[in-house]
Enzyme design. Sequence first.
Site, PDB file in Angstrom:
ATOM      1  N   GLN A  59       0.856  -1.179   0.000  1.00 10.92           N
ATOM      2  CA  GLN A  59       0.000   0.000   0.000  1.00 10.92           C
ATOM      3  C   GLN A  59       0.897   1.236   0.000  1.00 10.92           C
ATOM      4  O   GLN A  59       1.476   1.597   1.021  1.00 10.92           O
ATOM      5  CB  GLN A  59      -0.939  -0.039   1.198  1.00 10.92           C
ATOM      6  CG  GLN A  59      -1.802  -1.313   1.220  1.00 10.92           C
ATOM      7  CD  GLN A  59      -2.861  -1.355   0.125  1.00 10.92           C
ATOM      8  OE1 GLN A  59      -3.733  -0.506   0.078  1.00 10.92           O
ATOM      9  NE2 GLN A  59      -2.777  -2.335  -0.780  1.00 10.92           N
ATOM     10  N   ARG A  88      -4.208   3.451   4.909  1.00 13.73           N
ATOM     11  CA  ARG A  88      -3.516   4.202   3.880  1.00 13.73           C
ATOM     12  C   ARG A  88      -3.975   3.730   2.501  1.00 13.73           C
ATOM     13  O   ARG A  88      -4.423   2.595   2.327  1.00 13.73           O
ATOM     14  CB  ARG A  88      -2.005   4.072   4.016  1.00 13.73           C
ATOM     15  CG  ARG A  88      -1.463   2.703   3.780  1.00 13.73           C
ATOM     16  CD  ARG A  88       0.026   2.554   4.227  1.00 13.73           C
ATOM     17  NE  ARG A  88       0.850   3.634   3.800  1.00 13.73           N
ATOM     18  CZ  ARG A  88       1.353   4.559   4.641  1.00 13.73           C
ATOM     19  NH1 ARG A  88       1.139   4.459   5.949  1.00 13.73           N
ATOM     20  NH2 ARG A  88       2.089   5.545   4.190  1.00 13.73           N
ATOM     21  N   ALA A  91     -11.576   2.231   4.965  1.00 17.82           N
ATOM     22  CA  ALA A  91     -10.640   1.444   4.150  1.00 17.82           C
ATOM     23  C   ALA A  91      -9.809   2.344   3.226  1.00 17.82           C
ATOM     24  O   ALA A  91     -10.021   3.556   3.154  1.00 17.82           O
ATOM     25  CB  ALA A  91     -11.407   0.412   3.349  1.00 17.82           C
ATOM     26  N   HIS A  92      -8.919   1.715   2.494  1.00 12.90           N
ATOM     27  CA  HIS A  92      -8.006   2.478   1.639  1.00 12.90           C
ATOM     28  C   HIS A  92      -8.740   3.235   0.525  1.00 12.90           C
ATOM     29  O   HIS A  92      -9.704   2.747  -0.028  1.00 12.90           O
ATOM     30  CB  HIS A  92      -6.899   1.605   1.050  1.00 12.90           C
ATOM     31  CG  HIS A  92      -7.319   0.366   0.342  1.00 12.90           C
ATOM     32  ND1 HIS A  92      -6.395  -0.500  -0.196  1.00 12.90           N
ATOM     33  CD2 HIS A  92      -8.531  -0.182   0.096  1.00 12.90           C
ATOM     34  CE1 HIS A  92      -7.036  -1.503  -0.745  1.00 12.90           C
ATOM     35  NE2 HIS A  92      -8.311  -1.343  -0.590  1.00 12.90           N
ATOM     36  N   ASN A  93      -8.223   4.430   0.272  1.00 22.63           N
ATOM     37  CA  ASN A  93      -8.695   5.277  -0.824  1.00 22.63           C
ATOM     38  C   ASN A  93     -10.097   5.819  -0.647  1.00 22.63           C
ATOM     39  O   ASN A  93     -10.658   6.418  -1.575  1.00 22.63           O
ATOM     40  CB  ASN A  93      -8.585   4.532  -2.169  1.00 22.63           C
ATOM     41  CG  ASN A  93      -7.153   4.172  -2.473  1.00 22.63           C
ATOM     42  OD1 ASN A  93      -6.736   3.033  -2.344  1.00 22.63           O
ATOM     43  ND2 ASN A  93      -6.357   5.177  -2.797  1.00 22.63           N
TER      44      ASN A  93
END
Lengths: 346, 346, 346
Positions: free
Chosen positions: B196, B216, B237-239
Amino acid sequence: MSYTLEQLAAKVQGVVKGDSSIVIHKLGTLENASNNELSFLANPKYQNQLASTSSGAVLVKSEELAQLVDNAIVVSNPYLAFAQLSHLFVPITQGWKGIHQSVVVSLSAIIADSVIIGPNVVIDDDVTIAEGCMVGAGCVIGRGVTVGKGTRLYPNTTIYHDVIIGENCIFHSGSVIGADGFGFAPNNGSWEKIDQLGSVVIGDRVEVGASTTIDRGAIENTRIGHGVKIDNQVQIAHNVVIGDNTAIAASTAIAGSTKIGDFCTISGGVCIAGHLLITDRVHITGMSMISNSIDQEGSYSSGMGMEPTTKWRRTVARVRRIDEMAKQFSQLKKQVNKFLEKVDNK
Amino acid sequence: MSYTLEQLAAKVQGVVKGDSSIVIHKLGTLENASNNELSFLANPKYQNQLASTSSGAVLVKSEELAQLVDNAIVVSNPYLAFAQLSHLFVPITQGWKGIHQSVVVSLSAIIADSVIIGPNVVIDDDVTIAEGCMVGAGCVIGRGVTVGKGTRLYPNTTIYHDVIIGENCIFHSGSVIGADGFGFAPNNGSWEKIDQLGSVVIGDRVEVGASTTIDRGAIENTRIGHGVKIDNQVQIAHNVVIGDNTAIAASTAIAGSTKIGDFCTISGGVCIAGHLLITDRVHITGMSMISNSIDQEGSYSSGMGMEPTTKWRRTVARVRRIDEMAKQFSQLKKQVNKFLEKVDNK
Amino acid sequence: MSYTLEQLAAKVQGVVKGDSSIVIHKLGTLENASNNELSFLANPKYQNQLASTSSGAVLVKSEELAQLVDNAIVVSNPYLAFAQLSHLFVPITQGWKGIHQSVVVSLSAIIADSVIIGPNVVIDDDVTIAEGCMVGAGCVIGRGVTVGKGTRLYPNTTIYHDVIIGENCIFHSGSVIGADGFGFAPNNGSWEKIDQLGSVVIGDRVEVGASTTIDRGAIENTRIGHGVKIDNQVQIAHNVVIGDNTAIAASTAIAGSTKIGDFCTISGGVCIAGHLLITDRVHITGMSMISNSIDQEGSYSSGMGMEPTTKWRRTVARVRRIDEMAKQFSQLKKQVNKFLEKVDNK
């Protein structure tokens, strides 16, 4: 940690059947215990395992069952007896004794002599920790906290300022007690924080699971009764009150100001809305949503179990149109009844 | 921490009714406040408590209501005024000043003079912490992190490398910012980790609850807007991108790459699927499942409240057969209509 | 961290189309990558982005697609290749080397030479940490724990006594492994704790997310297979067994003694009851409740997506009366059929 069957029987007011001198080193399951292990039969559906078990002895609830194995302890409640005997077989869980030299402790803190404090613990001003407590490595205990005797905090537990904790409690790692409740007043599209000026008061014999969070009250205190057992990943919001001996399973969330009675059992994954009253002896099944108060003891549910996805999708599509279906049904019923009435009247 | 009623009224542009010289030591509730405490009436349904309250003074929104108590401050928005006054009554939450000697801080870190850092904090290379920040005991701040001025990190918070945090934020204990997003490529039945490589960027005035996790980004950054308020045990969660002033209650989970607008309010126990777009000013009620994008502001739900378990089981059994019932209903309707048509044509 | 396109292609057995000498500094998305970044096309629905991308090169799965951009690497599985290349671009995440001087480590612990241990880590008696491990700041590793080679523990992870961890695992911050399972025997209205005498055994290549908790077994061990990937905020109760390569998304909870097979994928927000058997290759969609065993591979669901709140409320009101509706429908059907029969018989 080894005991004769006789010694173990004495601890639980049980009667030995068979060889009371055999030595037990461990507790085990009926299925997998070896001949120096003690197992138990609590659920009748496992009775057939008595014939095949290799365990050295079994806790059972009748002489009749005791006949089915070589060695047994007969007790009225084998599951309870098993719980009581489990205390004898706890290994040494940590190697530190006394107060580790790396501990940072305020001069104004009062720590009883017998307290064990692991490495890198931080204890702020005006903290009181009573005799027999164990504080695991990396715990942080905030200003003004009181911890009653015999309480254990596992490593990396965090207690915010002014929290009051009773006797013989257990806090597992990652639990956070006394963080700010989630309170904000709308202010022209943004949020004005309401500083959370209450605290958390926890009774005696409370267990709090790993990563569980109990927030401090907004004005008054969040209160957890005596004997309450809380599993992992549970969220308890500000000003919640939980009655004595209530048990709450993992991943459940209870919103602000809700009051829950005594002797309730709340399963996992439940969400309980804020400002509700739940009476005593309420059982809530897994993944239920509680959005109204409950004033009658009993069992409550709203979780719906899974089906194969393709079937479930058809179900959901129908549920979404249930209002329309109900209206059409109502219309059809009227139509039919009107027709049948007409026919009857002819 | 005590103020005259006159001083408090001045802080919130309010008008005193009664004795402006009385001294207030604390904030309290209408129900339980004593005569040196200030309480508030925000919700009209509690108006009848004005007659019986023992509080020294009450924040109310009209002169008419002020008549019902001895002392009052009249303000246009008592709840907001209460929030503003709460800032005056925060106790000292920790006894440390300056940078505690036990802190491990990289030589390449830049820490402003006024920063307070509690015991056993670890600060890695190239970290920048601006003026007025407070870092609680046991926090770990990863390599290259930037923390804006006035931000508070409560004990045992963990910030991974390269995270950027704005000004005047609050992070509660056990929160973890910047752990790896959950990304794996299938590879012959096992999983190949996708490292990530993005980070997390957090705006100003953001509050993050205890045990909340914000991952991240996989390639680009996870982004949290200004003024966002996030409760405990929330998973982001990511993004994910969250717009300004959105508030998210406890135990909610938001899956990867979903974008949420400004001024949204998301209740507790909600799950939001990945790769969705939620527009501004959307309200989601408790325990809803969001599996489609939302392009119209308004309120959305899918949580179903509890019933007594025995009744609920009958309901679920019927719901599982709703597809069959709908088909049979459709058939019956045709049958009836066909018959009635025939009758009409005679 | 920069590579020529040729070097990157060699890592993933790909074929370069275009200029193999261009230098790539970073991975990026098709949408936002600049000319020194490599992006990928895995999902055909984004194919139209190839025309407009500014990325220096793209991972694609056919020569045909490679024609649409200046520079490409053709590989059979671009998503997998992207995952493999991501390992080359991980920045230095922490500045510590070797064993930090602040670490508290028992004399009886065995730490391999190449292990990196961050500040303020605490390692209890009889711990073994194999070569190539990284232990982040503030981690606490309990008595008797074994950690296999190449495993990484991010800061503030807590491992209880006697846990066994395999090779090349990753544990994110705030994860707690080996806390007591939630086991109590009723005892006259209060709860007798069942000391949790088992442990947790974790295979190789397991990833455990931030704030995830895995409890120790009551008698035997909780077991996590090889290659299992667990997201953030997941709860795994005592005596759960999870098969190899199963992946579990965030905020899911699995109750005690449930056994889950290999190659399962469990989405976020799922609750799985205790004492169930889930076979291999089962997929569970988001927010489902699993209250029965599953012996057939396939996809299972019970989550219901949101609707506008006013429509949803009508739906819920109808669902609550579905039992009554079904009975009335059944009655109407009989009435109609009886009448039609009579008519036919005339």
